[in-house]
Design an enzyme around this catalytic site. Structure first.
Site, PDB file in Angstrom:
ATOM      1  CG  HIS A  49      -2.022  -0.850   1.448  1.00 35.17           C
ATOM      2  ND1 HIS A  49      -3.275  -1.685   1.433  1.00 35.17           N
ATOM      3  CD2 HIS A  49      -1.525  -2.882   2.489  1.00 35.17           C
ATOM      4  CE1 HIS A  49      -3.514  -2.167   1.471  1.00 35.17           C
ATOM      5  NE2 HIS A  49      -2.852  -2.976   2.117  1.00 35.17           N
TER       6      HIS A  49
ATOM      7  CE  LYS B  90      11.905  19.199 -11.585  1.00 33.26           C
ATOM      8  NZ  LYS B  90      10.751  19.071 -10.871  1.00 33.26           N
TER       9      LYS B  90
ATOM     10  CB  SER C 167      13.341  22.157 -15.820  1.00 34.01           C
ATOM     11  OG  SER C 167      12.440  22.984 -15.885  1.00 34.01           O
TER      12      SER C 167
ATOM     13  CD  GLU D 230       8.287  11.873 -15.484  1.00 37.93           C
ATOM     14  OE1 GLU D 230       7.618  12.608 -14.590  1.00 37.93           O
ATOM     15  OE2 GLU D 230       9.104  12.346 -16.033  1.00 37.93           O
TER      16      GLU D 230
END
Ligand code: ARG
Length: 467
Positions: A156, A283, A277, A290
């Site tokens: 979980h 970043k 970024s 992704e």
């Protein structure tokens, strides 16, 4: 361009229709397989005495020349040629003259495309399995490397029990071995010849289809011509294998994305496998993971897409079937690319071992189940022990203490069955080492899993080499 089917038509095709119905812009990928199928068909025609041996030879030489044109990027592929089958036949006829017109004897584009596409499928399965095997090998190597790396395990997405990073990575390797088995099983079922089925009803000619199958390296011959030209279940199988594989890759990606966050801090991505970024200078983003996760959407959609095209089609060939290629090419390309880039991403990761084991070690209550098992070994029923440890957990949380730091006196307040020096037997390392039964997370077991995975992957590779 004169149509191969133009005889009964009084008007030329409307340019809009030509553009709408063409498939050459995407089925040109089938060109090498179309030529391979045609070379076999020439032999079938010779054996059936529909071509004289010298005609067969001339057509064979001609088709080889077409292959050379293709390899040199000189095969004409404009949309007025409709599809790759027509393009190959026209190029052949240009080389050998009117004799080229004999190639299509006893053949329809319906059994031809079904054959070309199966030959492509064999290659697609091979490529997916080879890329997948490499990823399994990478995961296995890393799993051995990280077999002693302690970390919190989750259910979980809440901390649950300590595990090792090696165990976690091997889990994905096992999932992928089943995926590779799915790809190989797809081909086992698809390994049969459609050619010789004609447009739908079979052929009037005495074709030795077993010989044709053998020439194309196919195991058997499809026994029903309507089935041969109509069904696309082999591709549904393939797309389903793609979907399950991409789903597994997507889950692995999700873990990696979480681990790369500052909140987890378990891994550091290599600069070469991360992106930045345009606005925020600090970043470092996990775009590779992704995108693998995102592409799962497309790969699932392709499976649904083909099923939707097939649902409700009457027997036998319908032009709707031309749409099958978009789904299959896209999923094959996406899954193979994802398998490959994931292997590179993982190979270049840095594991923050200390941070992971600290996360497990600093946790106040990660060893709760181990503590419950202490009472179990003293004869306390597990349900009762669970209840008692629940109260101990509550005490630890209230006092900001770890379970493994509780004194004998503190523990004695909860149960008289706690042995002396209980806390000393509790540690993340011990918890993991005790998981010795088959399947458990102990480093010894992880090493055993790696050995099993190595055997499995070499079997998978052997099977793929035989395709
Ligand atoms: N481009 C077609 C396809 O991919 C080839 C078969 C066309 N057959 C026909 N009768 N129009 O399905």
């Amino acid at each position: 361009m004169k149509k191969t089917w133009g005889g009964r038509f009084k008007k030329p095709t409307d340019p809009q229709v030509e553009a709408f119905t063409e498939s050459i812009s995407f089925d040109q990928r089938l060109a090498p397989f179309d030529i391979e199928g045609s070379l076999a068909h020439v032999q079938t025609l010779v054996k059936a005495k529909l071509l004289k041996p010298h005609e067969g030879k001339k057509l064979t030489v001609g088709l080889r020349k077409v292959k050379k044109l293709l390899d040199a990027g000189k095969l004409p592929l404009d949309s007025s040629l409709e599809d790759i089958h027509t393009a190959v036949e026209k190029a052949l006829t240009k080389i050998v003259g009117p004799l080229g017109g004999k190639l299509h004897t006893g053949r329809s584009r319906n059994d031809q495309v079904a054959t070309d596409f199966r030959l492509y499928l064999r290659q697609a399965v091979k490529e997916s399995v080879q890329a997948g095997s490499h990823l399994i090998e990478t995961l296995t190597r890393l799993s051995l490397q990280e077999k002693d790396t302690l970390m919190p395990g989750y259910t979980h997405l809440q901390r649950a029990m300590p595990v090792t990073m090696g165990h976690h990575l091997a889990a994905y390797a096992f999932m992928l071995t089943r995926d590779m088995d799915r790809f190989l099983a797809t081909w086992d079922r698809a390994n049969a010849l459609p050619l010789g089925s004609g447009a739908l009803a079979g052929t009037n000619h005495p074709f030795d289809r077993v010989l044709t199958a053998r020439m194309l390296g196919l195991k058997s011959v499809l026994q029903n011509s309507l089935d041969a030209v109509s069904d696309r279940d082999a591709y549904v199988d393939f797309l389903s294998a793609c979907a399950v594989t991409q789903m597994h890759l997507s889950r692995l990606s999700e873990d990696l994305i979480l681990w790369a966050s500052t909140e987890f801090g378990f891994i550091e991505m290599d600069d070469a496998f991360a992106t930045g970024s345009s606005l925020m200078p600090q970043k470092k983003n996990p775009d590779v993971a992704e995108l693998i996760r995102g592409k799962a959407g497309r790969v699932f959609a392709n499976l649904m897409g083909l099923l939707t095209v097939l649902k409700g089609l009457p027997m036998s060939y319908n032009r709707d079937l031309q749409e099958d290629k978009h789904f299959v090419f896209d999923s094959a390309d996406t899954v193979t690319a994802s398998l490959k880039v994931m292997a590179g991403f993982l190979s270049n990761l840095k594991f923050h071992r200390l941070w992971m084991s600290r996360a497990a070690d600093k946790d106040l209550t990660l060893l709760a189940t181990d503590l419950a098992d202490v009472l179990v070994t003293r004869g306390v029923p597990f349900r009762e022990s669970h209840e008692i440890i629940g109260k101990v957990v509550d005490y630890c949380l209230d006092h900001g203490k770890r379970l493994q730091d509780l004194t004998d006196q503190e523990l004695a307040k909860f149960s008289k069955y706690f042995p002396k020096a209980t806390a000393e037997t509790l540690s993340v390392f011990h918890s993991v080492s005790r998981k010795k039964a088959v399947g458990g997370t102990s480093p010894h077991n992880v090493a055993k899993q790696a050995a099993i995975l190595k055997t499995e992957v070499s079997k998978i590779k052997k099977r793929s080499m035989k395709l």
